[in-house]
Motif scaffolding. Structure first.
Motif, PDB file in Angstrom:
ATOM      1  N   GLU A  90       0.847  -1.189   0.000  1.00 16.92           N
ATOM      2  CA  GLU A  90       0.000   0.000   0.000  1.00 16.92           C
ATOM      3  C   GLU A  90       0.884   1.240   0.000  1.00 16.92           C
ATOM      4  N   LEU A  91       0.278   2.398   0.202  1.00 13.82           N
ATOM      5  CA  LEU A  91       0.975   3.671   0.038  1.00 13.82           C
ATOM      6  C   LEU A  91       2.361   3.701   0.695  1.00 13.82           C
ATOM      7  N   PRO A  92       2.531   3.329   1.983  1.00 11.97           N
ATOM      8  CA  PRO A  92       3.868   3.432   2.583  1.00 11.97           C
ATOM      9  C   PRO A  92       4.904   2.536   1.904  1.00 11.97           C
ATOM     10  N   GLU A  93       4.498   1.280   1.603  1.00  8.87           N
ATOM     11  CA  GLU A  93       5.454   0.353   0.990  1.00  8.87           C
ATOM     12  C   GLU A  93       5.759   0.734  -0.453  1.00  8.87           C
ATOM     13  N   VAL A  94       4.744   1.176  -1.202  1.00 10.14           N
ATOM     14  CA  VAL A  94       4.980   1.559  -2.596  1.00 10.14           C
ATOM     15  C   VAL A  94       5.852   2.811  -2.656  1.00 10.14           C
ATOM     16  N   THR A  95       5.672   3.726  -1.707  1.00  9.67           N
ATOM     17  CA  THR A  95       6.540   4.912  -1.641  1.00  9.67           C
ATOM     18  C   THR A  95       7.988   4.510  -1.405  1.00  9.67           C
ATOM     19  N   ALA A  96       8.213   3.606  -0.442  1.00  5.37           N
ATOM     20  CA  ALA A  96       9.573   3.153  -0.148  1.00  5.37           C
ATOM     21  C   ALA A  96      10.144   2.336  -1.303  1.00  5.37           C
ATOM     22  N   LEU A  97       9.299   1.529  -1.933  1.00  2.00           N
ATOM     23  CA  LEU A  97       9.744   0.734  -3.076  1.00  2.00           C
ATOM     24  C   LEU A  97      10.149   1.643  -4.234  1.00  2.00           C
ATOM     25  N   ALA A  98       9.365   2.694  -4.469  1.00  2.00           N
ATOM     26  CA  ALA A  98       9.704   3.648  -5.525  1.00  2.00           C
ATOM     27  C   ALA A  98      11.040   4.327  -5.229  1.00  2.00           C
ATOM     28  N   ALA A  99      11.268   4.689  -3.970  1.00  2.00           N
ATOM     29  CA  ALA A  99      12.529   5.347  -3.606  1.00  2.00           C
ATOM     30  C   ALA A  99      13.713   4.400  -3.797  1.00  2.00           C
ATOM     31  N   ASP A 100      13.541   3.140  -3.400  1.00  2.00           N
ATOM     32  CA  ASP A 100      14.615   2.156  -3.548  1.00  2.00           C
ATOM     33  C   ASP A 100      14.933   1.933  -5.025  1.00  2.00           C
ATOM     34  N   LEU A 101      13.892   1.750  -5.838  1.00  2.00           N
ATOM     35  CA  LEU A 101      14.102   1.520  -7.268  1.00  2.00           C
ATOM     36  C   LEU A 101      14.636   2.767  -7.967  1.00  2.00           C
ATOM     37  N   GLY A 111      -4.303   5.000  -2.489  1.00  2.47           N
ATOM     38  CA  GLY A 111      -3.158   4.422  -1.790  1.00  2.47           C
ATOM     39  C   GLY A 111      -3.450   3.594  -0.567  1.00  2.47           C
ATOM     40  N   ILE A 112      -4.638   3.709   0.016  1.00  8.49           N
ATOM     41  CA  ILE A 112      -4.972   2.957   1.225  1.00  8.49           C
ATOM     42  C   ILE A 112      -5.671   1.665   0.826  1.00  8.49           C
ATOM     43  N   GLY A 113      -5.219   0.547   1.373  1.00  7.59           N
ATOM     44  CA  GLY A 113      -5.811  -0.743   1.071  1.00  7.59           C
ATOM     45  C   GLY A 113      -6.425  -1.385   2.296  1.00  7.59           C
ATOM     46  N   ASN A 114      -6.524  -2.694   2.275  1.00 10.04           N
ATOM     47  CA  ASN A 114      -7.197  -3.427   3.331  1.00 10.04           C
ATOM     48  C   ASN A 114      -6.482  -3.303   4.677  1.00 10.04           C
ATOM     49  N   ALA A 115      -5.163  -3.429   4.655  1.00  9.41           N
ATOM     50  CA  ALA A 115      -4.413  -3.428   5.912  1.00  9.41           C
ATOM     51  C   ALA A 115      -4.453  -2.069   6.603  1.00  9.41           C
ATOM     52  N   TYR A 116      -4.102  -1.014   5.882  1.00 13.01           N
ATOM     53  CA  TYR A 116      -4.022   0.290   6.552  1.00 13.01           C
ATOM     54  C   TYR A 116      -5.393   0.886   6.848  1.00 13.01           C
ATOM     55  N   SER A 117      -6.427   0.477   6.120  1.00 11.21           N
ATOM     56  CA  SER A 117      -7.765   0.920   6.523  1.00 11.21           C
ATOM     57  C   SER A 117      -8.130   0.310   7.872  1.00 11.21           C
ATOM     58  N   ASP A 118      -7.773  -0.965   8.105  1.00 11.84           N
ATOM     59  CA  ASP A 118      -7.983  -1.568   9.430  1.00 11.84           C
ATOM     60  C   ASP A 118      -7.206  -0.811  10.503  1.00 11.84           C
ATOM     61  N   GLU A 119      -5.949  -0.486  10.200  1.00 12.09           N
ATOM     62  CA  GLU A 119      -5.099   0.195  11.178  1.00 12.09           C
ATOM     63  C   GLU A 119      -5.607   1.601  11.487  1.00 12.09           C
ATOM     64  N   ILE A 120      -6.040   2.320  10.463  1.00  7.40           N
ATOM     65  CA  ILE A 120      -6.556   3.682  10.661  1.00  7.40           C
ATOM     66  C   ILE A 120      -7.809   3.661  11.517  1.00  7.40           C
ATOM     67  N   LEU A 121      -8.732   2.744  11.227  1.00  8.19           N
ATOM     68  CA  LEU A 121      -9.985   2.687  11.980  1.00  8.19           C
ATOM     69  C   LEU A 121      -9.745   2.258  13.419  1.00  8.19           C
ATOM     70  N   HIS A 122      -8.775   1.395  13.651  1.00  6.34           N
ATOM     71  CA  HIS A 122      -8.440   1.032  15.028  1.00  6.34           C
ATOM     72  C   HIS A 122      -7.879   2.238  15.781  1.00  6.34           C
ATOM     73  N   SER A 143     -11.675 -11.137   0.903  1.00  7.90           N
ATOM     74  CA  SER A 143     -10.798 -10.455   1.848  1.00  7.90           C
ATOM     75  C   SER A 143     -11.351 -10.604   3.260  1.00  7.90           C
ATOM     76  N   THR A 144     -10.586 -10.166   4.227  1.00  6.06           N
ATOM     77  CA  THR A 144     -11.034 -10.133   5.618  1.00  6.06           C
ATOM     78  C   THR A 144     -10.699  -8.773   6.204  1.00  6.06           C
ATOM     79  N   LEU A 145     -11.399  -8.405   7.267  1.00  6.63           N
ATOM     80  CA  LEU A 145     -11.009  -7.230   8.042  1.00  6.63           C
ATOM     81  C   LEU A 145     -10.836  -7.654   9.491  1.00  6.63           C
ATOM     82  N   GLN A 146      -9.974  -6.958  10.202  1.00  9.53           N
ATOM     83  CA  GLN A 146      -9.741  -7.220  11.616  1.00  9.53           C
ATOM     84  C   GLN A 146     -10.018  -5.959  12.426  1.00  9.53           C
ATOM     85  N   TYR A 147     -10.480  -6.148  13.664  1.00  5.59           N
ATOM     86  CA  TYR A 147     -10.848  -5.015  14.506  1.00  5.59           C
ATOM     87  C   TYR A 147     -10.829  -5.453  15.966  1.00  5.59           C
TER      88      TYR A 147
END
Length: 287
Positions: free
Chosen positions: A3-14, A175-186, A262-266
């Motif tokens: 998602e956004l954080p990993e793709v940003t870091a991946l873009a910087a590395d590449l 940029g926000i996907g399944n994982a970070y939407s769970d994290e943001i809502l928590h 998919s699944t969501l966690q909370y």
């Protein structure tokens, strides 16, 4: 899925590895992954890479007047290879290798996708906006223009749509996907099924949670090589993918809801007033 954080870091590395390098060829192993035919992949030969950037969850390798746009989907990844690739073995498209970007010294990128459900996409275009997924992207949540008031207008336009789906909708927020939407809502102490229409206090809480969650993840990923990003993401998640574990805030057991794909966690105590959310898949199994 990165998602956004990993793709940003991946873009910087590449970007650090590829800028100024000359492309020898892009070879496609999984032919369904290539979504364009004009320009042809052969047009990349001899072009110098100008840089690597991000649009939402898309990677953009700019070379000459062309762009190689990648979307890694759920199970795609990129591996840097220092040496020339081995000769191909087996039938094309049957293994995890989807494509190879080979530089003029033989080094380059292996673009892979695990599993049997193939969703990774590769496009060779003259303008990134020629990729439909980029053309319909919503605003980037870390852009300076993405203010609290801009977020309020977005949510007002979504009415009673469930907030989990709103955060994941790339046409609404990029940029926000399944994982970070769970994290943001928590972090916001908010149910994933809550309607997007909410009070000012709730909106403030959600906006602050979005900014802090994404920026903290971005800081953790900053400077990491592609090979380290997956494990870093997993280690930094507090609820997503942690069903059955204690909530790091209150100690309650983290629950999940299973959907078709998919699944969501909370955390019930932090997010839903102590009440478990209905899980339709589990309900069907119990009957």
């Amino acid at each position: 899925m990165p998602e956004l954080p990993e793709v940003t870091a991946l873009a910087a590395d590449l970007n650090a590895r590829l800028t100024g390098r000359v492309i020898d060829r892009l070879t496609i192993s999984a032919f369904a992954a290539l979504k364009t035919f004009d320009p042809p992949v052969e047009a990349l030969h001899g072009l110098t890479i100008a840089g690597v950037s991000r649009h939402g969850k898309f990677l953009d390798v700019s070379a000459g007047d062309l762009h190689v746009v990648l979307h890694l989907a759920r199970a795609g990844w990129i591996r840097w290879r220092e040496t020339p690739p081995p000769p191909p073995s087996g039938r094309p498209g049957k293994g995890p290798l989807a494509a190879r970007l080979v530089l003029d010294d033989g080094s380059g990128l292996d673009i892979t996708e695990a599993g049997t459900k193939k969703s990774l996409s590769i496009s060779v275009v003259r303008d990134p906006s020629d990729v439909p997924g980029i053309a319909r992207l919503g605003p980037d949540p870390l852009d300076a223009s993405f203010t609290r008031d801009a977020f309020a207008r977005i949510l007002a336009g979504q009415g009673r749509a469930q907030i989990k789906g709103v955060l994941r909708n790339q046409s609404v927020i990029a940029g926000i996907g399944n994982a970070y939407s769970d994290e943001i809502l928590h972090a916001a102490r908010m149910s994933p099924f809550k309607p997007a229409a909410m009070s000012d206090d709730e909106l403030d809480r959600l906006y602050d949670a979005m900014q802090s969650t994404l920026r903290e993840a971005l800081a953790r990923a900053d400077g990491l090589a592609a090979s380290e990003l997956k494990s870093e993401k997993k280690s930094g998640l507090r609820v997503h993918g942690r069903t059955g574990e204690p909530c790091p805030v209150c100690g309650d057991t983290i629950r999940q809801v299973i959907f078709a794909d998919s699944t969501l966690q909370y955390c019930p105590t932090c997010q839903t007033g102590g009440k478990p959310l209905a899980d339709r898949v589990l309900s069907r199994l119990v009957k």
